[in-house]
Design a protein around this motif. Structure first.
Motif, PDB file in Angstrom:
ATOM      1  N   ILE A 125      18.400  -3.354  -8.900  1.00 34.44           N
ATOM      2  CA  ILE A 125      18.952  -3.269  -7.544  1.00 34.44           C
ATOM      3  C   ILE A 125      20.434  -3.594  -7.559  1.00 34.44           C
ATOM      4  O   ILE A 125      21.244  -2.913  -6.927  1.00 34.44           O
ATOM      5  N   VAL A 126      20.808  -4.626  -8.300  1.00 31.84           N
ATOM      6  CA  VAL A 126      22.207  -5.068  -8.350  1.00 31.84           C
ATOM      7  C   VAL A 126      23.102  -3.987  -8.958  1.00 31.84           C
ATOM      8  O   VAL A 126      24.169  -3.665  -8.416  1.00 31.84           O
ATOM      9  N   ARG A 162      17.539   5.268  -3.809  1.00 30.59           N
ATOM     10  CA  ARG A 162      18.119   5.629  -5.113  1.00 30.59           C
ATOM     11  C   ARG A 162      17.307   5.044  -6.266  1.00 30.59           C
ATOM     12  O   ARG A 162      17.114   5.692  -7.295  1.00 30.59           O
ATOM     13  N   VAL A 163      16.841   3.839  -6.105  1.00 30.51           N
ATOM     14  CA  VAL A 163      16.027   3.221  -7.152  1.00 30.51           C
ATOM     15  C   VAL A 163      14.757   4.031  -7.385  1.00 30.51           C
ATOM     16  O   VAL A 163      14.372   4.312  -8.521  1.00 30.51           O
ATOM     17  N   GLN A 164      14.116   4.454  -6.296  1.00 26.70           N
ATOM     18  CA  GLN A 164      12.845   5.159  -6.407  1.00 26.70           C
ATOM     19  C   GLN A 164      13.001   6.588  -6.893  1.00 26.70           C
ATOM     20  O   GLN A 164      12.206   7.072  -7.709  1.00 26.70           O
ATOM     21  N   ARG A 213       7.903   1.648  -8.612  1.00 29.25           N
ATOM     22  CA  ARG A 213       9.351   1.557  -8.786  1.00 29.25           C
ATOM     23  C   ARG A 213       9.997   1.363  -7.416  1.00 29.25           C
ATOM     24  O   ARG A 213       9.697   2.079  -6.467  1.00 29.25           O
ATOM     25  N   GLY A 214      10.886   0.413  -7.324  1.00 28.45           N
ATOM     26  CA  GLY A 214      11.549   0.152  -6.048  1.00 28.45           C
ATOM     27  C   GLY A 214      10.741  -0.720  -5.112  1.00 28.45           C
ATOM     28  O   GLY A 214      11.089  -0.858  -3.940  1.00 28.45           O
ATOM     29  N   TYR A 215       9.648  -1.319  -5.616  1.00 30.72           N
ATOM     30  CA  TYR A 215       8.795  -2.144  -4.756  1.00 30.72           C
ATOM     31  C   TYR A 215       9.574  -3.317  -4.160  1.00 30.72           C
ATOM     32  O   TYR A 215       9.525  -3.569  -2.951  1.00 30.72           O
ATOM     33  N   VAL A 216      10.341  -4.008  -5.015  1.00 26.35           N
ATOM     34  CA  VAL A 216      11.130  -5.142  -4.530  1.00 26.35           C
ATOM     35  C   VAL A 216      12.184  -4.666  -3.536  1.00 26.35           C
ATOM     36  O   VAL A 216      12.406  -5.295  -2.492  1.00 26.35           O
ATOM     37  N   ALA A 217      12.829  -3.532  -3.855  1.00 25.37           N
ATOM     38  CA  ALA A 217      13.829  -2.981  -2.943  1.00 25.37           C
ATOM     39  C   ALA A 217      13.197  -2.603  -1.605  1.00 25.37           C
ATOM     40  O   ALA A 217      13.805  -2.778  -0.539  1.00 25.37           O
ATOM     41  N   SER A 218      11.963  -2.085  -1.651  1.00 26.33           N
ATOM     42  CA  SER A 218      11.262  -1.736  -0.411  1.00 26.33           C
ATOM     43  C   SER A 218      10.968  -2.986   0.417  1.00 26.33           C
ATOM     44  O   SER A 218      11.134  -2.993   1.639  1.00 26.33           O
ATOM     45  N   LEU A 219      10.526  -4.046  -0.262  1.00 24.81           N
ATOM     46  CA  LEU A 219      10.266  -5.300   0.446  1.00 24.81           C
ATOM     47  C   LEU A 219      11.544  -5.839   1.074  1.00 24.81           C
ATOM     48  O   LEU A 219      11.539  -6.318   2.218  1.00 24.81           O
ATOM     49  N   LEU A 220      12.653  -5.756   0.322  1.00 24.22           N
ATOM     50  CA  LEU A 220      13.934  -6.257   0.823  1.00 24.22           C
ATOM     51  C   LEU A 220      14.487  -5.388   1.947  1.00 24.22           C
ATOM     52  O   LEU A 220      15.376  -5.817   2.686  1.00 24.22           O
ATOM     53  N   THR A 221      13.970  -4.169   2.071  1.00 23.35           N
ATOM     54  CA  THR A 221      14.381  -3.280   3.159  1.00 23.35           C
ATOM     55  C   THR A 221      13.490  -3.448   4.381  1.00 23.35           C
ATOM     56  O   THR A 221      13.956  -3.704   5.496  1.00 23.35           O
ATOM     57  N   TYR A 222      12.186  -3.311   4.170  1.00 24.78           N
ATOM     58  CA  TYR A 222      11.274  -3.185   5.303  1.00 24.78           C
ATOM     59  C   TYR A 222      10.793  -4.512   5.878  1.00 24.78           C
ATOM     60  O   TYR A 222      10.465  -4.582   7.071  1.00 24.78           O
ATOM     61  N   ILE A 223      10.740  -5.556   5.065  1.00 29.03           N
ATOM     62  CA  ILE A 223      10.377  -6.856   5.638  1.00 29.03           C
ATOM     63  C   ILE A 223      11.445  -7.320   6.629  1.00 29.03           C
ATOM     64  O   ILE A 223      11.125  -7.670   7.768  1.00 29.03           O
ATOM     65  N   PRO A 224      12.746  -7.310   6.241  1.00 35.60           N
ATOM     66  CA  PRO A 224      13.766  -7.672   7.242  1.00 35.60           C
ATOM     67  C   PRO A 224      13.787  -6.713   8.425  1.00 35.60           C
ATOM     68  O   PRO A 224      13.963  -7.142   9.568  1.00 35.60           O
ATOM     69  N   ASN A 225      13.603  -5.399   8.158  1.00 37.35           N
ATOM     70  CA  ASN A 225      13.624  -4.425   9.247  1.00 37.35           C
ATOM     71  C   ASN A 225      12.532  -4.721  10.271  1.00 37.35           C
ATOM     72  O   ASN A 225      12.770  -4.736  11.481  1.00 37.35           O
ATOM     73  N   SER A 226      11.336  -4.974   9.774  1.00 39.32           N
ATOM     74  CA  SER A 226      10.211  -5.271  10.657  1.00 39.32           C
ATOM     75  C   SER A 226      10.380  -6.630  11.332  1.00 39.32           C
ATOM     76  O   SER A 226      10.119  -6.786  12.529  1.00 39.32           O
ATOM     77  N   ALA A 227      10.849  -7.611  10.544  1.00 43.61           N
ATOM     78  CA  ALA A 227      11.020  -8.961  11.088  1.00 43.61           C
ATOM     79  C   ALA A 227      12.086  -8.990  12.178  1.00 43.61           C
ATOM     80  O   ALA A 227      11.991  -9.754  13.138  1.00 43.61           O
ATOM     81  N   ILE A 243       0.830  -1.208   0.000  1.00 42.41           N
ATOM     82  CA  ILE A 243       0.000   0.000   0.000  1.00 42.41           C
ATOM     83  C   ILE A 243       0.863   1.256   0.000  1.00 42.41           C
ATOM     84  O   ILE A 243       0.549   2.254  -0.654  1.00 42.41           O
ATOM     85  N   THR A 244       1.996   1.193   0.690  1.00 43.04           N
ATOM     86  CA  THR A 244       2.821   2.373   0.939  1.00 43.04           C
ATOM     87  C   THR A 244       3.682   2.806  -0.229  1.00 43.04           C
ATOM     88  O   THR A 244       3.898   4.010  -0.426  1.00 43.04           O
ATOM     89  N   VAL A 245       4.204   1.863  -1.015  1.00 44.88           N
ATOM     90  CA  VAL A 245       5.207   2.198  -2.032  1.00 44.88           C
ATOM     91  C   VAL A 245       4.756   3.312  -2.985  1.00 44.88           C
ATOM     92  O   VAL A 245       5.510   4.271  -3.202  1.00 44.88           O
TER      93      VAL A 245
END
Length: 313
Positions: free
Chosen positions: A257-258, A248-250, A183-197, A126-128
């Motif tokens: 990402i790579v 940066r991606v967004q 844009r950057g949705y995957v990067a956001s998931l790779l950032t915030y899912i681990p952060n929250s977890a 929802i946030t991206v």
């Protein structure tokens, strides 16, 4: 035998949901108002090349305030408030996921990790788009921009706030279509899912450790208020490299990402992955204290009436 004290956790089924959501929206809005300037500063620090504009968090704060006034620290804020919806979805998903996994494990760390990751997945979906728009608005400096898009001027004056938002939305859509808003949705998931977890297990871990080290009459809420920032600093440090890449991606419109990672390391070295960390921790410390105290108090205020007298804090 030693009398071991545990932090009491209020579960989802103990709450009056109407109270919980009303109090939650009010609390979240107050938090966003207080920490948004540091969110903006963090994003600008992460996007700038080297130290081309700002030398750090304090330097950025002073320069923005001098050049753009207090309003400059709140660029994109009204758009960002729409993430209040995702915040409520986050909390609901977190609590329901904890309840579901309680059937399979009694480990608080495991339940917190799984629930935190699941909640972040739902919230980021929802946030991206809101983040993409608000971040481009954050990049609008007086007379110029740090991002791909620049808000158009009319007779020497900027559009009103919603005019700027409409203009940015139109430019994103023209350049990238609907995909541009994710844009950057995957990067956001790779950032915030681990952060929250990571944050939730560390939060409960630090709270339990502090509980075992303090006198029995020490308020649980105080221990939780200390544990929150400790967990936030831990999670922020671990996930900051991915957060820099996400920004940066967004903002710069990159698609890989790579390649973004390789370019960043080539241009600024490994320390480039830690850009904005101090601003992130500075903003996280007071906001996390407010979030934790507010969230735990919110749950207590939302307890079903028949359970109020049964809880001891």
């Amino acid at each position: 035998m030693e009398d071991k004290r545990n932090i009491q956790i209020i579960e989802w089924e103990h709450l009056d949901k109407k109270k919980f959501y009303v109090f939650g929206v009010c609390m979240t809005m107050m938090i966003r108002v207080s920490v948004y300037p540091f969110t903006l500063i963090r994003t600008r620090l992460q996007v700038q090349k080297g130290k081309s504009l700002y030398n750090g968090t304090f330097d950025a704060f002073v320069k923005i305030l001098r050049a753009e006034g207090a309003a400059g620290l709140y660029r994109g804020f009204l758009v960002n408030t729409f993430t209040l919806i995702s915040g409520q979805c986050y909390v609901t998903t977190y609590e329901l996921t904890r309840k579901y996994f309680s059937q399979y494990t009694s480990s608080n760390a495991v339940k917190s990790l799984l629930a935190g990751g699941s909640a972040s997945l739902v919230a980021q979906s929802i946030t991206v788009p809101i983040d993409v728009i608000s971040q481009h608005l954050m990049m609008q400096r007086k007379g110029e921009t740090m991002g791909r898009f620049r808000v158009q001027t009319h007779e020497g004056k900027r559009f009103p706030v919603f005019g700027q938002t409409r203009d940015i939305i139109a430019q994103i859509f023209k350049a990238d279509g609907l995909r541009g808003f994710y844009r950057g949705y995957v990067a956001s998931l790779l950032t915030y899912i681990p952060n929250s977890a990571v944050w939730w297990p560390f939060y409960h871990f630090y709270a339990e450790q502090l509980s075992s080290l303090t006198p029995k009459d020490c308020p649980h809420l105080l221990l939780q208020a200390i544990s929150g920032p400790m967990a936030a600093a831990t999670a922020s440090t671990l996930t900051n490299p991915m957060d820099v890449i996400r920004a940066r991606v967004q903002v710069e419109g990159k698609s890989s990402i790579v390649l973004t990672f390789k370019q960043l390391v080539a241009e600024e070295g490994p320390w480039g992955l830690m850009k904005g960390l101090s601003a992130r921790i500075i903003s996280a410390t007071p906001s996390t204290i407010v979030i934790v105290v507010g969230y735990e108090t919110l749950k207590k205020l939302s307890l079903r009436p028949e359970l109020v007298d049964s809880r001891h804090w």
